[in-house]
Design a protein around this motif. Structure first.
Motif, short mmCIF file in Angstrom:
data_model
loop_
_atom_site.label_atom_id
_atom_site.label_comp_id
_atom_site.label_asym_id
_atom_site.label_seq_id
_atom_site.Cartn_x
_atom_site.Cartn_y
_atom_site.Cartn_z
N GLU A 46 0.83 -1.21 0.00
CA GLU A 46 0.00 0.00 0.00
C GLU A 46 0.86 1.26 0.00
O GLU A 46 0.59 2.21 -0.73
CB GLU A 46 -0.92 0.02 1.22
N ILE A 47 1.92 1.26 0.82
CA ILE A 47 2.81 2.43 0.88
C ILE A 47 3.52 2.63 -0.45
O ILE A 47 3.60 3.76 -0.95
CB ILE A 47 3.83 2.27 2.04
N LEU A 48 4.03 1.56 -1.05
CA LEU A 48 4.71 1.68 -2.34
C LEU A 48 3.75 2.12 -3.45
O LEU A 48 4.10 2.94 -4.29
CB LEU A 48 5.38 0.35 -2.71
N PHE A 49 2.53 1.59 -3.42
CA PHE A 49 1.52 1.99 -4.41
C PHE A 49 1.18 3.46 -4.26
O PHE A 49 1.09 4.19 -5.24
CB PHE A 49 0.27 1.11 -4.25
N PHE A 50 1.02 3.91 -3.02
CA PHE A 50 0.70 5.32 -2.76
C PHE A 50 1.84 6.22 -3.24
O PHE A 50 1.63 7.20 -3.95
CB PHE A 50 0.44 5.53 -1.27
N ALA A 51 3.07 5.86 -2.88
CA ALA A 51 4.22 6.68 -3.26
C ALA A 51 4.40 6.70 -4.78
O ALA A 51 4.68 7.76 -5.36
CB ALA A 51 5.49 6.16 -2.59
N ALA A 82 -3.34 10.70 -8.57
CA ALA A 82 -2.93 10.83 -7.18
C ALA A 82 -4.00 10.29 -6.23
O ALA A 82 -3.69 9.82 -5.14
CB ALA A 82 -2.63 12.28 -6.84
N TRP A 83 -5.26 10.36 -6.65
CA TRP A 83 -6.35 9.91 -5.77
C TRP A 83 -6.58 8.40 -5.83
O TRP A 83 -7.31 7.86 -5.00
CB TRP A 83 -7.65 10.59 -6.16
N ILE A 84 -5.97 7.71 -6.78
CA ILE A 84 -6.24 6.27 -6.95
C ILE A 84 -6.03 5.48 -5.66
O ILE A 84 -6.90 4.68 -5.30
CB ILE A 84 -5.40 5.69 -8.11
N PRO A 85 -4.93 5.65 -4.90
CA PRO A 85 -4.79 4.86 -3.67
C PRO A 85 -5.90 5.14 -2.66
O PRO A 85 -6.40 4.24 -2.00
CB PRO A 85 -3.43 5.27 -3.11
N SER A 86 -6.30 6.40 -2.55
CA SER A 86 -7.34 6.74 -1.60
C SER A 86 -8.68 6.20 -2.05
O SER A 86 -9.46 5.68 -1.24
CB SER A 86 -7.46 8.26 -1.46
N LEU A 87 -8.95 6.31 -3.33
CA LEU A 87 -10.23 5.81 -3.85
C LEU A 87 -10.31 4.29 -3.76
O LEU A 87 -11.39 3.75 -3.53
CB LEU A 87 -10.41 6.27 -5.30
N SER A 88 -9.18 3.61 -3.93
CA SER A 88 -9.20 2.15 -3.81
C SER A 88 -9.51 1.73 -2.37
O SER A 88 -10.20 0.74 -2.14
CB SER A 88 -7.89 1.54 -4.28
N ASN A 89 -9.02 2.51 -1.39
CA ASN A 89 -9.34 2.20 0.00
C ASN A 89 -10.78 2.57 0.35
O ASN A 89 -11.39 1.94 1.20
CB ASN A 89 -8.38 2.91 0.95
N LEU A 90 -11.31 3.62 -0.29
CA LEU A 90 -12.70 3.99 -0.03
C LEU A 90 -13.65 2.92 -0.53
O LEU A 90 -14.68 2.66 0.08
CB LEU A 90 -13.03 5.32 -0.72
N GLY A 91 -13.30 2.29 -1.64
CA GLY A 91 -14.17 1.28 -2.22
C GLY A 91 -13.94 -0.11 -1.68
O GLY A 91 -14.52 -1.07 -2.19
N LEU A 114 -8.07 8.78 4.83
CA LEU A 114 -8.20 10.24 4.81
C LEU A 114 -6.84 10.92 4.73
O LEU A 114 -6.67 11.92 4.01
CB LEU A 114 -8.97 10.72 6.04
N ILE A 115 -5.85 10.39 5.45
CA ILE A 115 -4.50 10.96 5.38
C ILE A 115 -3.94 10.83 3.97
O ILE A 115 -3.35 11.77 3.43
CB ILE A 115 -3.58 10.29 6.42
N LYS A 116 -4.14 9.67 3.35
CA LYS A 116 -3.68 9.48 1.98
C LYS A 116 -4.37 10.46 1.04
O LYS A 116 -3.74 11.07 0.18
CB LYS A 116 -3.98 8.05 1.50
N PHE A 117 -5.67 10.61 1.21
CA PHE A 117 -6.43 11.50 0.32
C PHE A 117 -5.96 12.94 0.47
O PHE A 117 -5.71 13.63 -0.52
CB PHE A 117 -7.92 11.38 0.62
N ILE A 118 -5.82 13.40 1.71
CA ILE A 118 -5.41 14.79 1.95
C ILE A 118 -3.99 15.03 1.45
O ILE A 118 -3.71 16.04 0.81
CB ILE A 118 -5.55 15.14 3.44
N SER A 119 -3.08 14.08 1.71
CA SER A 119 -1.70 14.29 1.27
C SER A 119 -1.60 14.22 -0.25
O SER A 119 -0.84 14.99 -0.86
CB SER A 119 -0.77 13.27 1.91
N SER A 120 -2.36 13.34 -0.89
CA SER A 120 -2.30 13.27 -2.35
C SER A 120 -2.86 14.54 -2.97
O SER A 120 -2.30 15.07 -3.94
CB SER A 120 -3.05 12.04 -2.87
#
Length: 191
Positions: A46-51, A82-91, A114-120
């Motif tokens: 998850e961290i590598l995907f987000f980064a 940039a929102w893809i990691p956050s959206l994948s966790n939302l769904g 939420l932290i991922k979404f805000i930082s992205s």
């Protein structure tokens, strides 16, 4: 002295664990360690995907601006990446069977999501606005150069004259006239 020891620890027969109990304990420990490893791997993924999404979004913004793609299209595309990691966790929907019955979880880690979404959003916004500011500054400089070129294409005499030119010419003419007046006044002197 030994009698005190016997009172504290009575001499009872402690049953030795059977090989089946040992195997069950070993299997349970093994399963727990494997679950912990799987969770750790999921977290690292998850961290590598987000980064990687954040780096791809920022570099894509720079690349699209280099090719002069429209700012609005570039901004939305980079925001979506940039929102893809956050959206994948939302769904993320989990339906699990527990001892009480079935449970439905819609978001496993809402704070992390939420932290991922805000930082992205922050990373993309900073990147896009910094590039947009550079584009605005470049457009202003191009406009200034264009205006300067236009001034020289339709020249006016006033643009080529030094400052205070007319005042200097008037002062020079006045000095020459004054000098001529003084010279002619001396030449008329009969003495």
């Amino acid at each position: 002295m030994l009698s005190d020891f016997d009172e504290i620890f009575p001499n009872e027969d402690i049953p030795e664990p059977s090989p089946d109990d040992f195997d069950k304990q070993f299997i349970e420990d093994y399963i727990q360690t494997q679950k912990a490893r799987i969770e750790t791997r999921k977290l690292i993924q998850e961290i590598l995907f987000f980064a990687s999404c954040q780096v791809a979004s920022a570099s894509l913004a720079i690349l699209l601006f280099q090719y002069a793609v429209q700012v609005v299209f570039t901004a939305w595309l980079c925001l979506f990446i940039a929102w893809i990691p956050s959206l994948s966790n939302l769904g993320e929907v989990n339906l699990q069977k527990t001892e009480e019955g079935w449970t439905l979880q819609i978001m496993n880690k809402p704070i992390i999501t939420l932290i991922k979404f805000i930082s992205s959003v922050g990373i993309v916004t900073v990147t896009i606005y910094s590039i947009a500011d550079e584009l605005d500054e470049t457009a202003k400089q191009i406009t200034a150069v264009y205006n300067e070129i236009q001034q020289y294409e339709q020249p006016k005499i006033d643009q080529f004259l030094p400052p205070y030119f007319w005042q200097v010419i008037l002062a020079a003419v006045a000095i020459v006239l004054l000098a001529n007046c003084i010279k002619t006044a001396r030449d008329r002197n009969p003495f």
